[in-house]
Scaffold this active site. Sequence first.
Site, PDB file in Angstrom:
ATOM      1  N   HIS A 245       3.237  10.707  -2.685  1.00 51.31           N
ATOM      2  CA  HIS A 245       2.903  10.787  -4.102  1.00 51.31           C
ATOM      3  C   HIS A 245       3.468  12.053  -4.747  1.00 51.31           C
ATOM      4  CE1 HIS A 245      -0.066   8.103  -2.343  1.00 51.31           C
ATOM      5  NE2 HIS A 245      -0.332   7.626  -3.543  1.00 51.31           N
TER       6      HIS A 245
ATOM      7  N   GLU B 103       5.424  -3.266  -8.748  1.00 50.56           N
ATOM      8  CA  GLU B 103       6.407  -2.544  -9.558  1.00 50.56           C
ATOM      9  C   GLU B 103       7.712  -3.315  -9.717  1.00 50.56           C
ATOM     10  OE1 GLU B 103       3.352   0.371  -8.560  1.00 50.56           O
ATOM     11  OE2 GLU B 103       4.455  -1.096  -7.347  1.00 50.56           O
TER      12      GLU B 103
END
Length: 350
Positions: free
Chosen positions: A150, A81
């Site tokens: 998450h 990322e």
Amino acid sequence: MRRFASRATFTASAAVAARFATTNMTVRDALNSALDEELARDATVFVLGEEVGQYQGAYKVTKGLVDKYGKDRIIDTPITEHGFAGMAVGSALGGMRPVCEFMTFNFAMQAIDQIINSAAKGHYMSGGQLTCPIVFRGPNGASAGVGAQHSQCYGSWYASVPGLKVVAPYNSEDARGMLKASIRDGNPVVFLEHELLYGESFPVSDEAANKDFLIPFGKAKIEREGKDITLIGFSKGVELCLKAAEKLAAEGVSAEVINLRSLRPLDRETIFKSIKKTHRAVTVDESFPFCNIGAEICACVMESDTFDYLDAPIERVSCADCPTPYSKEIEVASQPQVTDVVAVAKRVLS
């Protein structure tokens, strides 16, 4: 653990055609059609991220786009990322309009330096010489059964940063109009979707089906008018507010529901006007209770003349002040539910 979803029914071109053939569209297809139209409209727009091309998108939002626009504009990246967000920011500073997809905004924490220090601050630190027209998008908030790493809402994180615009769509019209406005904007935009809303279907008006339909930043929407209490939410929180309003209506209570849509800039005017009418308010979101969007709204009301119109203190409904549990039963207990909104609204009304 990386999760993948396969609920998708339209290719990009089919999604565009579908919005003229029916009055309903899923949030997933609304986002897909918006991306398709903006890619066709502007050659400087491109999409990059993990699994956006060959796999057709982890949540199928980019389904069909690589077949139509090729691998030079729908770019699959390695699982890094920080790296691909940096590439996206650099390209935006160089005149492109990237749409940077994070498989979940939890993973965007790996790229926080690029989002904040490079994208958000570049225009200010360059004395206005640099612009960074980039969209960071992906699922945000609590999903289902994926654990603490998450499941977290980052709305208040990004909304606190000068230089960023932050939006959180609820329905399909929000998704289309806000994503198109975000791509065309000259500033970095954090676009917070919700995984549990991707497959939800909503009506789409003829106006929203237009390829130039845009929803301006900083403009909330009254989803339901009322006179007794104001319920304020964003993203999936709007769904909780609307369902709570239905239950309250069955007991003779008229609740007004505000869909914030934009977290930064925040539409204070719509909030103030509604509270001055109803004299009571409850905020609803999936953020942790400490320093969340609801707290900011409360502060705004306290600092304005709207405070004088309150007949009861504003209250907030949020998730529990703990990491999201993995166990289904405890996970549900940790997240705001319709019953919570109804209970808090009744307390405010009492």
